[in-house]
Design an enzyme around this catalytic site. Structure first.
Site, mmCIF file in Angstrom:
data_model
loop_
_atom_site.group_PDB
_atom_site.id
_atom_site.type_symbol
_atom_site.label_atom_id
_atom_site.label_comp_id
_atom_site.label_asym_id
_atom_site.label_seq_id
_atom_site.Cartn_x
_atom_site.Cartn_y
_atom_site.Cartn_z
ATOM 1 N N GLN A 60 -16.813 9.997 7.761
ATOM 2 C CA GLN A 60 -17.276 8.750 7.117
ATOM 3 C C GLN A 60 -17.286 7.614 8.137
ATOM 4 O O GLN A 60 -18.194 6.771 8.127
ATOM 5 C CB GLN A 60 -16.356 8.390 5.944
ATOM 6 N N LYS B 100 -22.341 8.039 -3.705
ATOM 7 C CA LYS B 100 -21.644 9.295 -3.999
ATOM 8 C C LYS B 100 -21.317 9.459 -5.473
ATOM 9 O O LYS B 100 -21.017 10.565 -5.921
ATOM 10 C CB LYS B 100 -20.374 9.400 -3.153
ATOM 11 N N TYR C 22 0.837 -1.209 0.000
ATOM 12 C CA TYR C 22 0.000 0.000 0.000
ATOM 13 C C TYR C 22 0.875 1.264 0.000
ATOM 14 O O TYR C 22 1.666 1.482 0.899
ATOM 15 C CB TYR C 22 -0.952 0.016 1.213
#
Ligand code: NDP
Length: 330
Positions: A298, A220, A56
């Site tokens: 969120q 979204k 990552y």
């Protein structure tokens, strides 16, 4: 909200049923400060399980998440940290599941995370070029060294996982405990069908990824790509592909379905994201649903999905099936 903790498969380890991962976001899309605030919000809401990987953001995700873990002075026993090995760099021995890369990759990840051990260590993908005996022995070795407590797989086929269990049993070594597959309303077959025997026969747990299909299931993207969203990231090939897929026929159909799910959510008095996360949580074979978040708000919204789970009656679940039209044939 009160968090729910579930056993990780048949083990004695408890993981929060919602967890937080750093793919794309931490070490990449957002600053270390935002990553820290997200992790703190998660922890304050009872999330104890944090997921990362050596690949990552080229290792920066582990670095930023490690800094956050240090910064807040959390007790190590209050945390379950996982990382994943497969793509560790450019050299021929920086990738795959050779004993060399599993051992060296683990050490490099621990260094970036500033940790003595991770709780969970995953084989990020299967490696058909390395013998299964070498793979199982290497994970067993790393666990015996105290550098991880449990090992698991990610996106392995049911058959590959069975092979790993057979090797472990034959050689009296530690077998994989958990799988990390994709699971969301648009991607169901592995978790709901292919892996069924694994939960039963081996007591494996599932820790699933992309519950919102990278945000698509939050609604979204129903009216285009907001500039402050993941899919707007220009220099990321995966996000570019996802962005372009929204333009396809398949993408348009998905967006229509998300809009319909939005109506169901509205009737339940929750957001589309909460409905889609709660739907994942209904599945008893899931130990944890690994969420992602680019901002604390969120996470605050997503943890409230726990309160939506009891609202998902058989009738509501059937209404959802009516929208999805993708129930796996068992
Ligand atoms: P999701 O599908 O849940 O997508 C998360 C993203 O959606 C967020 O970063 C945010 O992006 C957006 N989002 C989240 N909540 C909301 C909300 N309430 N309203 C609007 N937008 C929201 O999960 P991920 O794809 O991030 O996967 C979760 C984790 O799973 C990863 O971090 C990683 O740890 C793991 N994973 C593992 C893989 C594997 O191969 N093993 C592969 C992929 C992920 P934004 O704000 O930018 O729009």
């Amino acid at each position: 909200t009160s968090m729910e903790y579930r056993y990780l498969g048949k083990s004695g380890l408890m993981v929060s049923c919602l967890s937080l991962g750093g793919w794309v976001t931490y070490g990449g899309q957002v600053s270390p400060e935002v990553a820290q605030m997200c992790m703190k919000t998660a922890f304050d809401n009872g999330i104890n399980f944090f997921d990362t990987a050596e690949v990552y953001s080229g290792g920066q995700c582990e670095i930023d998440m490690g800094v956050a873990i240090r910064k807040f002075g959390w007790k190590r026993s209050d945390l379950v940290i996982s990382t994943k090995l497969f793509w560790g760099g450019k050299g021929p021995n920086d990738r795959g599941l050779s004993r060399k890369h599993i051992v060296e990759g683990t050490d490099a990840s621990l260094k970036r995370l500033q940790l003595d051990y991770v709780d969970l260590l995953y084989a990020h993908r299967p490696d058909p070029d390395t013998p299964m005996e070498e793979i199982v022995r290497a994970f067993n070795f790393v666990i015996e060294q105290g550098k991880a407590f449990y090992w698991g797989t990610s996106e392995w086929s049911g058959q590959q996982i069975c092979e790993a269990h057979a090797v472990a049993q034959r050689l009296n070594l530690i077998a994989p405990l958990m799988e990390q597959p994709q699971y969301n309303m648009f991607h169901r077959d592995r978790v709901e069908k292919e892996y069924l025997p694994l939960y039963k026969t081996f007591g494996m747990g599932a820790t699933t990824w992309s519950p919102l299909a990278s945000g698509l299931l939050s609604g979204k993207y129903n009216d285009g790509v907001p500039p402050d969203s993941r899919l707007a990231i220009e220099d990321n090939a995966v996000m570019k592909r996802l962005r372009e897929s929204l333009e396809s026929e398949d993408g348009r159909v998905k967006i229509q379905k998300v809009a319909q799910l939005g109506h169901i959510a509205q009737q339940l008095g929750c957001t589309t994201a909460q409905l889609c996360l709660a739907w994942c949580l209904k599945n008893p074979n899931l130990s944890s649903v690994i969420t992602g978040a680019s901002r604390p708000s969120q996470i605050e919204e997503n943890v409230k999905a726990l309160q939506v789970v009891p609202l998902l009656t058989e009738e509501v679940m059937e209404a959802i099936e009516g929208v999805l039209q993708n129930r796996p044939v068992l």
